[in-house]
Structures are given as structure tokens and as C-alpha cells.
Design an enzyme around this catalytic site. Structure first.
Site, PDB file in Angstrom:
ATOM      1  N   ASP A   3      32.150  10.961 -53.407  1.00  0.00           N
ATOM      2  CA  ASP A   3      33.078  11.118 -54.529  1.00  0.00           C
ATOM      3  C   ASP A   3      32.859  12.515 -55.110  1.00  0.00           C
ATOM      4  O   ASP A   3      32.129  13.338 -54.526  1.00  0.00           O
ATOM      5  CB  ASP A   3      32.915   9.993 -55.566  1.00  0.00           C
TER       6      ASP A   3
ATOM      7  N   CYS B 276      27.342   9.681 -53.668  1.00  0.00           N
ATOM      8  CA  CYS B 276      28.006   9.721 -54.976  1.00  0.00           C
ATOM      9  C   CYS B 276      26.994  10.324 -55.959  1.00  0.00           C
ATOM     10  O   CYS B 276      26.052  10.995 -55.533  1.00  0.00           O
ATOM     11  CB  CYS B 276      28.515   8.338 -55.396  1.00  0.00           C
TER      12      CYS B 276
ATOM     13  N   THR C 283      24.706   8.896 -58.012  1.00  0.00           N
ATOM     14  CA  THR C 283      23.372   8.296 -57.878  1.00  0.00           C
ATOM     15  C   THR C 283      23.116   7.734 -56.486  1.00  0.00           C
ATOM     16  O   THR C 283      21.963   7.462 -56.134  1.00  0.00           O
ATOM     17  CB  THR C 283      23.232   7.106 -58.854  1.00  0.00           C
TER      18      THR C 283
ATOM     19  N   HIS D 243      12.439  -0.292 -40.083  1.00  0.00           N
ATOM     20  CA  HIS D 243      12.387  -1.726 -40.383  1.00  0.00           C
ATOM     21  C   HIS D 243      13.762  -2.368 -40.558  1.00  0.00           C
ATOM     22  O   HIS D 243      13.915  -3.554 -40.274  1.00  0.00           O
ATOM     23  CB  HIS D 243      11.567  -1.967 -41.655  1.00  0.00           C
TER      24      HIS D 243
ATOM     25  N   HIS E  49      10.968  -7.221 -36.877  1.00  0.00           N
ATOM     26  CA  HIS E  49      12.078  -6.938 -37.800  1.00  0.00           C
ATOM     27  C   HIS E  49      13.405  -7.515 -37.319  1.00  0.00           C
ATOM     28  O   HIS E  49      14.312  -7.720 -38.118  1.00  0.00           O
ATOM     29  CB  HIS E  49      12.188  -5.431 -38.042  1.00  0.00           C
TER      30      HIS E  49
HETATM   31  O1  LIG Z   1      27.063   7.594 -59.145  1.00  0.00           O
HETATM   32  C1  LIG Z   1      28.163   7.100 -59.104  1.00  0.00           C
HETATM   33  C2  LIG Z   1      28.351   5.650 -58.829  1.00  0.00           C
HETATM   34  O2  LIG Z   1      27.146   4.977 -58.627  1.00  0.00           O
HETATM   35  C3  LIG Z   1      29.366   7.930 -59.375  1.00  0.00           C
HETATM   36  O3  LIG Z   1      29.245   9.128 -58.683  1.00  0.00           O
HETATM   37  C4  LIG Z   1      29.479   8.193 -60.850  1.00  0.00           C
HETATM   38  O4  LIG Z   1      29.643   6.983 -61.552  1.00  0.00           O
HETATM   39  C5  LIG Z   1      30.670   9.111 -61.121  1.00  0.00           C
HETATM   40  O5  LIG Z   1      30.636   9.482 -62.464  1.00  0.00           O
HETATM   41  P1  LIG Z   1      31.231  10.875 -62.924  1.00  0.00           P
HETATM   42  O6  LIG Z   1      32.695  10.854 -62.545  1.00  0.00           O
HETATM   43  O7  LIG Z   1      31.003  10.897 -64.410  1.00  0.00           O
HETATM   44  O8  LIG Z   1      30.463  11.953 -62.192  1.00  0.00           O
END
Ligand SMILES: O=C(CO)[C@H](O)[C@H](O)COP(=O)(O)O
Length: 181
Positions: A10, A70, A72, A103, A138
Site C-alpha cells: 500500500d 504495508c 506495519t 518451520h 513440521h
Molecule cells: O500498516 C497498515 C495496515 O496494517 C497500513 O499501511 C496503514 O494502516 C496505513 O495507514 P496510513 O494510510 O495512515 O499510512
């Protein structure tokens, strides 16, 4: 040409994805970029769309593996793990990357563009790509995950099979039953 690595992100994961692409190009590893692009004129992109593109390719066996980024790494891994056969792992260290290949036979690496630095991320990526699945013990755990998928997708009763795979004692089996609700 061998199967390609599919990448998705994203807005918050865009910069780190581009670093991963630089790495793959440097190593001449084939890849497919599923987006999103970084377009300052549009509002933030939504990670589930891009997770779905990559996870579907992995689920269908079209991809060597996936890389999803993304902010996180959490949301994008949650979405990817909805797809059959996908084992998406959020890795914040090289150790986790190594262990999830050895694993869990993870087939999608998830990272957080806002939570790790470039060099650490590339080390995590390199480890993910160069570590083989251990198999052996595993396999039993992965079979349980597959059985759960069959249950979810086909409504099959899988508890009995899971109990057979379990190498634990009766007491363990009871705990296992309770955890199934
Ligand atoms: O980490 C995320 C989902 O887990 C997204 O990247 C995050 O929520 C996007 O937020 P923003 O538009 O404020 O950067």
C-alpha cells in the site's frame, strides 16, 4: 523463465517495496509488481486489494513466493492469510525470516515499511529467499493447517484426522479438542 516473485504494497509500503525490487533486479531474480504505485494525487491505497493480488497468485501456484509490505506488515498479512494455501509471515528480524521458512514453509514474506530499516529488510528478504523448509516433524503442523483450510472451504470434519497427526498424549488431545470449541 522460472516462476516470478510477486510483490504488493500500500502507500506506506511503497518505498520499501522499491528497495526490494532494486535488490531483485540486482540479483536478476524475476518478479511481478502488483502495485500499488506511488501516486501523490490519489488518497492512500488500501492494502487488502494488493494483498489479494499477490496471495491469489501464490494460492494458484503461479508465483515462486510473495512479498507484501504495508505500514506495519500486519494488515497485509491478515488479508493474505485468507487465501487457501497461503502461509504469510510478518517478519521483523532475520531470525524470524529463517525460522518461518524452516518451520512454516512460509510462502509470503510480509514486512512493515514504517517499522524496519532498508538494510534490515533486505537481509530479511535475502534470508527468506535462501532458506529451505526443514520438512520432517513440521509436516505434521502444516498438515493440520491444510486440514483446517479444508474444513473452512469444504466444511469437512477434520478433528479426527488432526488427532491422528497429533503425537501428543490423550491429555494433549483433550486440550486440542477444547481449543476447537
Ligand atoms: O500498516 C497498515 C495496515 O496494517 C497500513 O499501511 C496503514 O494502516 C496505513 O495507514 P496510513 O494510510 O495512515 O499510512
Amino acid at each position: 523463465m522460472g516462476k516470478r516473485i510477486y510483490l504488493g504494497n500500500d502507500t506506506a509500503g511503497y518505498e520499501l517495496k522499491m528497495k526490494c525490487i532494486e535488490y531483485l533486479e540486482g540479483k536478476k531474480i524475476p518478479y511481478a509488481d502488483c502495485g500499488s504505485e506511488n501516486d501523490p494525487d490519489i488518497e492512500s491505497t488500501r492494502y487488502p486489494f494488493f494483498a489479494a493480488k499477490v496471495a491469489a497468485a501464490v494460492s494458484r501456484g503461479e508465483a515462486r513466493c510473495g512479498i507484501l509490505i504495508c505500514g506495519t506488515g500486519i494488515g497485509i498479512s491478515m488479508m493474505a492469510n485468507k487465501f487457501r494455501g497461503v502461509r504469510a509471515a510478518l517478519c521483523t528480524s532475520t531470525y524470524l525470516s529463517k525460522m518461518t521458512r524452516m518451520h512454516n514453509d512460509a510462502n509470503i514474506l510480509c514486512m512493515g515499511g514504517k517499522t524496519i530499516g532498508e538494510w534490515e529488510a533486505l537481509d530479511i528478504l535475502e534470508t527468506f529467499l535462501n532458506t529451505e523448509y526443514d520438512g520432517g516433524f513440521h509436516d505434521g503442523s502444516l498438515n493440520l493447517i491444510k486440514e483446517a483450510e479444508e474444513y473452512m472451504y469444504n466444511g469437512k470434519i477434520w478433528e479426527q484426522e488432526a488427532r491422528k497427526i497429533s503425537t501428543g498424549s490423550l491429555a494433549d488431545a483433550e486440550i486440542f479438542d477444547r481449543s476447537l470449541g
